[in-house]
Scaffold this motif. Sequence first.
Motif, PDB file in Angstrom:
ATOM      1  N   GLU A  99       0.811  -1.215   0.000  1.00  0.00           N
ATOM      2  CA  GLU A  99       0.000   0.000   0.000  1.00  0.00           C
ATOM      3  C   GLU A  99       0.851   1.274   0.000  1.00  0.00           C
ATOM      4  O   GLU A  99       0.387   2.342   0.374  1.00  0.00           O
ATOM      5  N   LEU A 100       2.103   1.174  -0.422  1.00  0.00           N
ATOM      6  CA  LEU A 100       2.986   2.336  -0.400  1.00  0.00           C
ATOM      7  C   LEU A 100       2.596   3.391  -1.426  1.00  0.00           C
ATOM      8  O   LEU A 100       2.712   4.596  -1.183  1.00  0.00           O
ATOM      9  N   ALA A 101       2.143   2.972  -2.597  1.00  0.00           N
ATOM     10  CA  ALA A 101       1.850   3.914  -3.677  1.00  0.00           C
ATOM     11  C   ALA A 101       0.757   4.900  -3.302  1.00  0.00           C
ATOM     12  O   ALA A 101       0.686   5.995  -3.860  1.00  0.00           O
ATOM     13  N   GLY A 361     -10.647 -24.900 -11.477  1.00  0.00           N
ATOM     14  CA  GLY A 361     -10.814 -25.069 -10.037  1.00  0.00           C
ATOM     15  C   GLY A 361      -9.515 -25.218  -9.282  1.00  0.00           C
ATOM     16  O   GLY A 361      -9.512 -25.639  -8.115  1.00  0.00           O
ATOM     17  N   LEU A 362      -8.388 -24.860  -9.913  1.00  0.00           N
ATOM     18  CA  LEU A 362      -7.083 -24.988  -9.270  1.00  0.00           C
ATOM     19  C   LEU A 362      -6.649 -23.711  -8.550  1.00  0.00           C
ATOM     20  O   LEU A 362      -5.638 -23.711  -7.854  1.00  0.00           O
ATOM     21  N   ALA A 363      -7.366 -22.627  -8.744  1.00  0.00           N
ATOM     22  CA  ALA A 363      -6.990 -21.360  -8.120  1.00  0.00           C
ATOM     23  C   ALA A 363      -8.228 -20.492  -7.930  1.00  0.00           C
ATOM     24  O   ALA A 363      -9.226 -20.641  -8.639  1.00  0.00           O
ATOM     25  N   VAL A 364      -8.138 -19.591  -6.953  1.00  0.00           N
ATOM     26  CA  VAL A 364      -9.193 -18.618  -6.689  1.00  0.00           C
ATOM     27  C   VAL A 364      -8.643 -17.242  -7.051  1.00  0.00           C
ATOM     28  O   VAL A 364      -7.502 -16.912  -6.728  1.00  0.00           O
ATOM     29  N   ALA A 365      -9.463 -16.439  -7.720  1.00  0.00           N
ATOM     30  CA  ALA A 365      -9.046 -15.094  -8.118  1.00  0.00           C
ATOM     31  C   ALA A 365      -9.468 -14.077  -7.071  1.00  0.00           C
ATOM     32  O   ALA A 365     -10.602 -14.092  -6.593  1.00  0.00           O
ATOM     33  N   HIS A 366      -8.536 -13.197  -6.723  1.00  0.00           N
ATOM     34  CA  HIS A 366      -8.816 -12.086  -5.812  1.00  0.00           C
ATOM     35  C   HIS A 366      -8.487 -10.791  -6.540  1.00  0.00           C
ATOM     36  O   HIS A 366      -7.362 -10.610  -7.024  1.00  0.00           O
ATOM     37  N   GLU A 367      -9.436  -9.895  -6.603  1.00  0.00           N
ATOM     38  CA  GLU A 367      -9.203  -8.603  -7.242  1.00  0.00           C
ATOM     39  C   GLU A 367      -8.642  -7.633  -6.205  1.00  0.00           C
ATOM     40  O   GLU A 367      -9.267  -7.388  -5.175  1.00  0.00           O
ATOM     41  N   GLU A 368      -7.477  -7.093  -6.506  1.00  0.00           N
ATOM     42  CA  GLU A 368      -6.809  -6.177  -5.587  1.00  0.00           C
ATOM     43  C   GLU A 368      -6.660  -4.819  -6.261  1.00  0.00           C
ATOM     44  O   GLU A 368      -6.205  -4.731  -7.416  1.00  0.00           O
ATOM     45  N   ALA A 369      -7.011  -3.764  -5.552  1.00  0.00           N
ATOM     46  CA  ALA A 369      -6.893  -2.405  -6.074  1.00  0.00           C
ATOM     47  C   ALA A 369      -5.670  -1.740  -5.456  1.00  0.00           C
ATOM     48  O   ALA A 369      -5.607  -1.552  -4.236  1.00  0.00           O
ATOM     49  N   ILE A 370      -4.678  -1.411  -6.289  1.00  0.00           N
ATOM     50  CA  ILE A 370      -3.493  -0.692  -5.827  1.00  0.00           C
ATOM     51  C   ILE A 370      -3.792   0.805  -5.892  1.00  0.00           C
ATOM     52  O   ILE A 370      -3.902   1.377  -6.982  1.00  0.00           O
ATOM     53  N   GLN A 371      -3.965   1.423  -4.745  1.00  0.00           N
ATOM     54  CA  GLN A 371      -4.227   2.855  -4.710  1.00  0.00           C
ATOM     55  C   GLN A 371      -2.935   3.607  -5.028  1.00  0.00           C
ATOM     56  O   GLN A 371      -1.867   3.288  -4.500  1.00  0.00           O
ATOM     57  N   ILE A 372      -3.040   4.634  -5.882  1.00  0.00           N
ATOM     58  CA  ILE A 372      -1.866   5.390  -6.326  1.00  0.00           C
ATOM     59  C   ILE A 372      -2.118   6.868  -6.075  1.00  0.00           C
ATOM     60  O   ILE A 372      -3.138   7.410  -6.520  1.00  0.00           O
ATOM     61  N   ARG A 373      -1.229   7.497  -5.384  1.00  0.00           N
ATOM     62  CA  ARG A 373      -1.366   8.917  -5.071  1.00  0.00           C
ATOM     63  C   ARG A 373      -1.541   9.734  -6.353  1.00  0.00           C
ATOM     64  O   ARG A 373      -0.717   9.673  -7.266  1.00  0.00           O
ATOM     65  N   GLN A 375      -3.593   9.412  -8.780  1.00  0.00           N
ATOM     66  CA  GLN A 375      -3.996   8.692  -9.980  1.00  0.00           C
ATOM     67  C   GLN A 375      -5.102   7.699  -9.650  1.00  0.00           C
ATOM     68  O   GLN A 375      -5.299   7.336  -8.483  1.00  0.00           O
ATOM     69  N   PRO A 376      -5.813   7.224 -10.678  1.00  0.00           N
ATOM     70  CA  PRO A 376      -6.803   6.170 -10.432  1.00  0.00           C
ATOM     71  C   PRO A 376      -6.111   4.896  -9.955  1.00  0.00           C
ATOM     72  O   PRO A 376      -4.937   4.655 -10.256  1.00  0.00           O
ATOM     73  N   PRO A 377      -6.791   4.054  -9.207  1.00  0.00           N
ATOM     74  CA  PRO A 377      -6.181   2.814  -8.741  1.00  0.00           C
ATOM     75  C   PRO A 377      -5.853   1.874  -9.902  1.00  0.00           C
ATOM     76  O   PRO A 377      -6.486   1.916 -10.949  1.00  0.00           O
ATOM     77  N   LYS A 378      -4.856   1.040  -9.681  1.00  0.00           N
ATOM     78  CA  LYS A 378      -4.473   0.019 -10.658  1.00  0.00           C
ATOM     79  C   LYS A 378      -5.007  -1.323 -10.164  1.00  0.00           C
ATOM     80  O   LYS A 378      -4.716  -1.746  -9.045  1.00  0.00           O
ATOM     81  N   MET A 379      -5.806  -1.969 -10.982  1.00  0.00           N
ATOM     82  CA  MET A 379      -6.403  -3.243 -10.585  1.00  0.00           C
ATOM     83  C   MET A 379      -5.420  -4.388 -10.846  1.00  0.00           C
ATOM     84  O   MET A 379      -4.703  -4.401 -11.847  1.00  0.00           O
ATOM     85  N   MET A 380      -5.419  -5.332  -9.953  1.00  0.00           N
ATOM     86  CA  MET A 380      -4.508  -6.472 -10.031  1.00  0.00           C
ATOM     87  C   MET A 380      -5.267  -7.714  -9.598  1.00  0.00           C
ATOM     88  O   MET A 380      -5.963  -7.713  -8.570  1.00  0.00           O
TER      89      MET A 380
END
Length: 794
Positions: A99-101, A361-373, A375-380
Amino acid sequence: MDFLWRRRGWIFRTTLILLLIVSAALLTTWWSIRQSLPILDGTLKVAGIANPVKIVRDADGVPFITVQQRDDGAYALGFLHAQERFFQMDLLRRSAAGELAAILGEDVVSSDMHARRFRFRARAEAALKSLQPAELAVLERYAAGVNDGMKHLAVRPFEYLLLQSAPAPWKPADSLLAIWSMYFSLQGDLEDRDLSRSWLKSKLTEEQLRFLLPESSEFDTTVDGVKIAVAQSVIPSQGPSWFASTDNLLAKAPQAHAVGSNAWVVGGAHTKSGKPIVVNDMHLDIRLPNTWYRAALNYRTGDKERRLIGLTLPGVPAFVTGSNGAVAWGFTNSYGDYLDLIEMDHKLGPQATTKDLQQAGLAVAHEEAIQIRGQPPKMMTVFETDDGPIAQYHGKTYVVSWLAMHPKAVNLGLMSLESATTVEEAIRLAAGIGIPSQNMLLADAGGSIGWTIAGLLPARSAGFEESFPLRTRQGLVTAPVLDVSEYPKIVNPTSQLLWNGNNRQLDGTHYRKIGDGGADLGTRSLAIGNALMRESALSEQKALDISLVTRSDYATKWRESALSVLDEQAIKASPLRQEFKQILQRDTALGADLDSAAYVLTRAYADAVYVALFGAIDQQMSKQQPGLSYSLANPRWMVVALALLDRHPSGWLPNGKAWREVQLAAVDRAIKTLMANSSTLSELQWGKVNTSNIQHPFAELLPVFGGALKAPNQPMPGDDNVPRVSAPDFGQSERLAVSPGNEALGLFNMPGGQSGHPMSPYFLAGHDAWANGRSGALLPGREKYRLTLIPGGL
């Protein structure tokens, strides 16, 4: 003419006005920054305590906290940490959570994305639910202290004034994230290490692999000083075809990998007082403020009074190292095999995407939002299995299974050491401590000494085969951990000495409980052991002085290697080679000392040999992925290099040259590198090469005030393979010596001061003593400031 005078007058008035505006702005900035200084004296009403809290500071700002119960002590630590070090705490929680950005901007997005793969923020919230009620209460009281400490600052910490942002409140989960940040500091290279070793394995025969990746060295001894058996290294008759196959003019010296900590414990048979002494110096990146915050805490449990003295990590309400009056303890990084890259075993083929894995079914997806000072967040999207996130390298899909993700990886188990009364009791508690797994060296007031691992150990046997990416196995996150009864330990050895310098702790099958995650070469540990065995009737000062030793046998071996080829024929054609030889012959007391020219030459020659032998490997690895290197795959590369230089195998000749040519070319490369910054070799001194550069992260960003955020640059003795570990911005983050029950005789120093504020009277208090190897008292000194917190605030 009058026009010119009028014009000059206008220029003068305009310039004067501009200067006044700039001066006013600077004065306003100075005043605002000054307003964020912590409160040192007086009485404050606060809501987060049950009884009055007394905080007495000495002239260096070291607090002695007196409370009636431990929870109020957690509050007081939180209050102090926030007032002195909040920005540092904020960076710790943000670096672990990715969460540094949000406050530092897009330059750190890649760092956030790397950390966010492990979803430590979500894991911290989940870990809170599994804590014991008493632990959770401590975290909540600590968080209350942090937030109250911030409220009582007249102005938010100066870093946020400069960033024009507001600090976010502290939450109980943030303290767990601060601990997780230390996993990145102490185990952050493990993934690249596995990838580096994987690259080598894919291009070597089994015989070549065993030679290039030795499991121990001639320098290795166990924690209690037993020589570790080292099989005679067998050099295969033929090296790989790509070995040193390119022109290495552009290749670099070996990567400088952090070497984390020395510790030793001396039994009463070797001390002047007849009582054991624990010595610890932990090696970390050195910045302002320093990693550690020193404190003393006095409180009651039942009818007993307890006093703690030692080091705390801002962001965490526990004492990391120190003494509780009955037991003293110190840590070194254990460098165990705590991360596995596991090749996904599925029927989708090597070209399968992460989405294919999700659909299967081998993995679960998690949507992570990188907040950027700004700027709009970057989705990952993080694709995660039960044993860790999925990563794809070089056309292969891996699960990154890191012990740091285990449900028991982080807790407040360190606090259990506060009540330990014997070495054996502390050893039983060690397995339950949720920190990056460390060597813990201990002594108690009854005279016992001991060693064990503090932190989790996987319930498996980790040998040479497990130090590479694996095809199929259960991951470390879901695998069982070793029961405390199975932990390796040593108590009261006959030698009455225990020590470690990040090298192998044990020999034989016992070491497989820990595994090799990049253990050090062993030269530091050997030098420490030799120094301990030379001494008798050690005082705290003499025991601590071993941390300042700058001589090591490894440098002597490199010196001998260079001299072996600098014969009359070699120096006849080169006056610089002749000067090189004269300096090495003249300076026989070879150590990383300030005035040593021979050490500079020896170190440069060793680096040049690395380039000649392994530079091509590093070049090829880095083309595949930046950050990989042979020195990361094998911290014992010197053993391999010296074996080649000693035995001159014809099947391993770099670029088809004779071995004599290789060594002379390394001498010439060292000379060329050194002469780039010096007119003669004789003028060189190690202190000029190894000059400290210790500063606040914002120092380079402030053209006017930046100098106030730096410590003076000073020539420093020491290096990475001697006990006094020293580099410009890396080294001994503290030096501590204490005998449990005799804390008044304890000694301490550290870089920087207690406060992270450049206008604090103790921003750099004690720094000069640390730089020059002088020690002061471990306990706080005479009272200079007194702050009393009383119940009743809003």
